[in-house]
Design a protein around this motif. Structure first.
Motif, PDB file in Angstrom:
ATOM      1  N   GLU A 208      43.181  35.442  27.170  1.00 24.98           N
ATOM      2  CA  GLU A 208      45.019  35.668  26.313  1.00 24.98           C
ATOM      3  C   GLU A 208      46.015  35.510  27.072  1.00 24.98           C
ATOM      4  OE1 GLU A 208      42.075  36.371  25.543  1.00 24.98           O
ATOM      5  OE2 GLU A 208      41.345  34.429  24.417  1.00 24.98           O
ATOM      6  N   GLU A 209      45.211  37.078  27.645  1.00 28.69           N
ATOM      7  CA  GLU A 209      46.623  37.918  28.377  1.00 28.69           C
ATOM      8  C   GLU A 209      47.208  37.376  29.504  1.00 28.69           C
ATOM      9  OE1 GLU A 209      45.359  42.145  26.793  1.00 28.69           O
ATOM     10  OE2 GLU A 209      44.723  41.505  28.810  1.00 28.69           O
ATOM     11  N   ALA A 210      46.052  36.561  30.616  1.00 33.60           N
ATOM     12  CA  ALA A 210      46.916  35.833  31.555  1.00 33.60           C
ATOM     13  C   ALA A 210      47.436  34.451  31.817  1.00 33.60           C
ATOM     14  CB  ALA A 210      45.602  35.695  32.437  1.00 33.60           C
ATOM     15  N   GLU A 211      47.567  33.897  30.522  1.00 37.11           N
ATOM     16  CA  GLU A 211      47.764  32.253  29.806  1.00 37.11           C
ATOM     17  C   GLU A 211      49.572  33.065  29.388  1.00 37.11           C
ATOM     18  OE1 GLU A 211      47.260  29.568  30.910  1.00 37.11           O
ATOM     19  OE2 GLU A 211      45.666  30.470  31.738  1.00 37.11           O
ATOM     20  N   GLY A 212      49.260  34.443  28.650  1.00 37.43           N
ATOM     21  CA  GLY A 212      50.379  34.744  27.962  1.00 37.43           C
ATOM     22  C   GLY A 212      51.391  35.501  29.212  1.00 37.43           C
ATOM     23  N   LEU A 213      51.296  35.470  30.674  1.00 40.52           N
ATOM     24  CA  LEU A 213      52.070  36.536  31.246  1.00 40.52           C
ATOM     25  C   LEU A 213      54.163  35.709  30.880  1.00 40.52           C
ATOM     26  CD1 LEU A 213      49.784  36.468  34.802  1.00 40.52           C
ATOM     27  CD2 LEU A 213      50.905  38.769  33.253  1.00 40.52           C
ATOM     28  N   GLY A 318      55.505  52.070  33.396  1.00 41.00           N
ATOM     29  CA  GLY A 318      54.663  53.431  32.990  1.00 41.00           C
ATOM     30  C   GLY A 318      52.859  52.938  32.822  1.00 41.00           C
ATOM     31  N   ALA A 319      52.647  51.403  32.671  1.00 39.14           N
ATOM     32  CA  ALA A 319      51.367  51.163  32.586  1.00 39.14           C
ATOM     33  C   ALA A 319      51.037  50.695  33.940  1.00 39.14           C
ATOM     34  CB  ALA A 319      51.002  50.093  30.553  1.00 39.14           C
ATOM     35  N   ARG A 320      49.433  50.711  33.931  1.00 40.08           N
ATOM     36  CA  ARG A 320      48.413  50.349  35.043  1.00 40.08           C
ATOM     37  C   ARG A 320      48.627  48.750  34.779  1.00 40.08           C
ATOM     38  NH1 ARG A 320      42.826  51.927  37.681  1.00 40.08           N
ATOM     39  NH2 ARG A 320      42.657  50.263  38.990  1.00 40.08           N
ATOM     40  N   ALA A 321      49.203  47.593  35.961  1.00 38.53           N
ATOM     41  CA  ALA A 321      49.253  46.570  35.550  1.00 38.53           C
ATOM     42  C   ALA A 321      47.799  45.680  35.840  1.00 38.53           C
ATOM     43  CB  ALA A 321      50.180  45.652  36.370  1.00 38.53           C
ATOM     44  N   GLY A 322      47.264  44.550  34.887  1.00 36.86           N
ATOM     45  CA  GLY A 322      45.898  44.720  35.336  1.00 36.86           C
ATOM     46  C   GLY A 322      45.959  42.742  36.452  1.00 36.86           C
ATOM     47  N   PHE A 323      44.795  42.470  36.902  1.00 33.61           N
ATOM     48  CA  PHE A 323      44.930  41.641  37.386  1.00 33.61           C
ATOM     49  C   PHE A 323      44.476  39.743  37.010  1.00 33.61           C
ATOM     50  CE2 PHE A 323      44.941  44.670  41.066  1.00 33.61           C
ATOM     51  CZ  PHE A 323      45.704  44.204  42.384  1.00 33.61           C
ATOM     52  N   VAL A 324      44.968  38.822  37.121  1.00 34.48           N
ATOM     53  CA  VAL A 324      44.379  38.009  36.710  1.00 34.48           C
ATOM     54  C   VAL A 324      42.899  37.679  37.411  1.00 34.48           C
ATOM     55  CG1 VAL A 324      44.393  35.258  36.880  1.00 34.48           C
ATOM     56  CG2 VAL A 324      46.468  36.811  36.340  1.00 34.48           C
ATOM     57  N   PRO A 325      41.982  37.469  36.492  1.00 34.66           N
ATOM     58  CA  PRO A 325      40.415  37.811  37.753  1.00 34.66           C
ATOM     59  C   PRO A 325      40.692  36.128  38.500  1.00 34.66           C
ATOM     60  CG  PRO A 325      40.296  37.396  34.820  1.00 34.66           C
ATOM     61  CD  PRO A 325      41.723  37.201  35.437  1.00 34.66           C
ATOM     62  N   GLY A 326      40.222  36.818  39.607  1.00 38.74           N
ATOM     63  CA  GLY A 326      40.524  35.904  40.439  1.00 38.74           C
ATOM     64  C   GLY A 326      40.602  37.080  42.361  1.00 38.74           C
ATOM     65  N   LYS A 327      41.190  36.196  42.724  1.00 36.46           N
ATOM     66  CA  LYS A 327      41.170  37.047  44.580  1.00 36.46           C
ATOM     67  C   LYS A 327      42.405  37.366  44.646  1.00 36.46           C
ATOM     68  CE  LYS A 327      37.683  33.762  46.587  1.00 36.46           C
ATOM     69  NZ  LYS A 327      36.431  34.727  46.706  1.00 36.46           N
ATOM     70  N   THR A 328      42.573  38.268  45.345  1.00 37.51           N
ATOM     71  CA  THR A 328      44.103  38.807  45.637  1.00 37.51           C
ATOM     72  C   THR A 328      44.034  39.699  47.096  1.00 37.51           C
ATOM     73  OG1 THR A 328      43.596  40.152  43.284  1.00 37.51           O
ATOM     74  CG2 THR A 328      45.067  41.508  45.257  1.00 37.51           C
ATOM     75  N   TRP A 329      45.289  39.425  46.867  1.00 38.07           N
ATOM     76  CA  TRP A 329      46.357  39.144  48.587  1.00 38.07           C
ATOM     77  C   TRP A 329      46.690  40.350  48.566  1.00 38.07           C
ATOM     78  CZ3 TRP A 329      43.790  36.368  52.915  1.00 38.07           C
ATOM     79  CH2 TRP A 329      44.591  36.883  53.863  1.00 38.07           C
ATOM     80  N   ILE A 330      46.860  40.929  49.301  1.00 35.46           N
ATOM     81  CA  ILE A 330      47.761  43.020  49.507  1.00 35.46           C
ATOM     82  C   ILE A 330      48.715  42.964  50.722  1.00 35.46           C
ATOM     83  CG2 ILE A 330      47.713  45.056  49.017  1.00 35.46           C
ATOM     84  CD1 ILE A 330      45.093  45.018  47.640  1.00 35.46           C
ATOM     85  N   ASN A 331      50.102  42.713  50.511  1.00 38.19           N
ATOM     86  CA  ASN A 331      50.770  42.800  51.778  1.00 38.19           C
ATOM     87  C   ASN A 331      51.542  44.243  51.740  1.00 38.19           C
ATOM     88  OD1 ASN A 331      51.001  39.534  50.754  1.00 38.19           O
ATOM     89  ND2 ASN A 331      51.332  40.171  53.292  1.00 38.19           N
ATOM     90  N   ILE A 332      51.206  44.687  52.255  1.00 38.07           N
ATOM     91  CA  ILE A 332      51.882  46.145  52.910  1.00 38.07           C
ATOM     92  C   ILE A 332      52.920  45.411  53.929  1.00 38.07           C
ATOM     93  CG2 ILE A 332      51.649  48.197  54.179  1.00 38.07           C
ATOM     94  CD1 ILE A 332      48.546  47.693  53.133  1.00 38.07           C
ATOM     95  N   VAL A 333      54.335  46.528  53.704  1.00 30.76           N
ATOM     96  CA  VAL A 333      55.831  45.893  54.008  1.00 30.76           C
ATOM     97  C   VAL A 333      56.738  47.179  54.378  1.00 30.76           C
ATOM     98  CG1 VAL A 333      55.405  43.165  53.821  1.00 30.76           C
ATOM     99  CG2 VAL A 333      56.681  45.152  51.902  1.00 30.76           C
TER     100      VAL A 333
END
Length: 345
Positions: A208-213, A318-333
């Protein structure tokens, strides 16, 4: 007689009509009941467990240890093997404009990974956040010192080239070192390392949270690393609800299966970079926190990142942001200005 025959015929017709209607009604009811049963069968059930780094449901609790592999991203090393199976991939500069990947595997075990490349001090830091078994082929002086001191459980192609690590004949060194998951397990056994402790879980959004982003539309965006060979384009597929990744005009796919790398979360974070030697090696501040963007479901939000126990974690308001269930890519720039999307003000 004809009259009675006619009445009888009419009665038969009426009875047959009633019978037919009753039959149709009964069949419709049965069909509806069957349809309900079918719908109940195909409805997705909530699985009792989740993989710790993807949040995807599973029938059994996963106890597998995370495995981190340093993967080559030089144009001569593309397409790579196994990246589509990784739960999390960190993309970060090595020397010059050349990026490498620190790919974390836990929910899936790739048959083969590579080309495998050399370690850097900050690669080890990224892998340590997941208590990973660390795989690389080669090392910088700082990384070599860390590995020899046992900062992280590891095997390295410098010691196992030709045994656990195999050279592909269709590519030239240093772009041709590969390792199978079978040999990763053999390497752990050889060194006496355990592979049966799962990492701590990440924070995920409910369906529900993912669909309501909510956020700014960002179905296509670019991340620049200073060279067309390493600059990235991400495109959101609304039907699949996933992002595709492109190096220039070439989509990132698996070498063997040709399956694309599909992503649910893309976290782009700014970190201070500093050149530390004549070879162009870097020191990257992965502890101080800073600015970033989190792309999910075709939208983007500005975030602040923090290093929590070695992991790069997004915070919003100020709150931890949740990930959508699935795979994650982190680009460090080096600079968040290296990120651009059409809706950006």
């Amino acid at each position: 007689m004809k009259k009675w025959i006619a009445v009888l015929a009419a009665a038969i017709v009426i009875t047959a009509g009633c019978s037919s209607k009753e039959t149709e009604k009964k069949e419709a009811t049965e069909h509806k009941e069957k349809q309900v049963e079918v719908d109940e069968v195909v409805a997705p059930e909530e699985l009792p467990y989740q993989f710790p780094l993807t949040g995807v449901g599973t029938d059994e609790e996963s106890s597998d240890r995370a495995v981190a592999v340093v993967v080559n991203n030089h144009p001569k090393a593309r397409p790579q093997s196994g990246l589509n199976n990784a739960d999390i991939v960190h993309e970060v500069l090595a020397e010059g404009d050349v990026t490498r990947f620190v790919a974390i595997f836990q929910s899936e075990q790739p048959e083969k990974v590579g080309p495998v490349r050399s370690a850097r001090e900050y690669f080890i830091g990224l892998a340590s956040g997941f208590d990973s078994f660390f795989i690389a082929h080669g090392y910088s002086p700082e990384a070599k010192d860390m590995l020899e001191r046992g900062v992280i459980d590891n095997i390295n192609g410098m010691q196992y080239d030709g045994t656990l690590f195999k050279r592909a004949d269709f590519r030239k060194a240093p772009h041709n070192s590969y390792i199978t998951y079978e040999n990763i397990v053999k390497g752990a056994e050889k060194k006496g390392y355990e592979l049966d402790k799962a990492p701590a879980p990440a924070v995920f959004l409910s369906s529900e949270e993912a669909e309501g982003l909510e956020g700014t539309p960002a179905e296509e965006f670019m991340v620049k690393y200073g060279s067309p060979s390493f600059d990235l384009i991400y495109e959101y597929d609304a039907e699949q609800q996933k992002y595709h990744r492109f190096n220039g005009s070439e989509e990132s796919v698996d070498l063997e299966s040709k399956d694309p790398v599909l992503l649910d979360n893309i976290l782009v974070v700014q970190m201070d970079h500093r050149i530390i030697d004549n070879a162009g090696r870097r020191e990257i501040d992965m502890k101080s926190g800073g600015k970033g963007y989190l792309f999910q479901k075709g939208i983007v939000n500005e975030i602040q990142w923090k290093n929590e126990a070695g992991r790069i974690v997004p915070y919003k308001d100020g709150a931890r942001a949740g990930f959508v269930p699935g795979k994650t890519w982190i680009n460090i720039v080096p600079s968040i200005s290296d990120v651009s999307f059409d809706s950006q003000p």
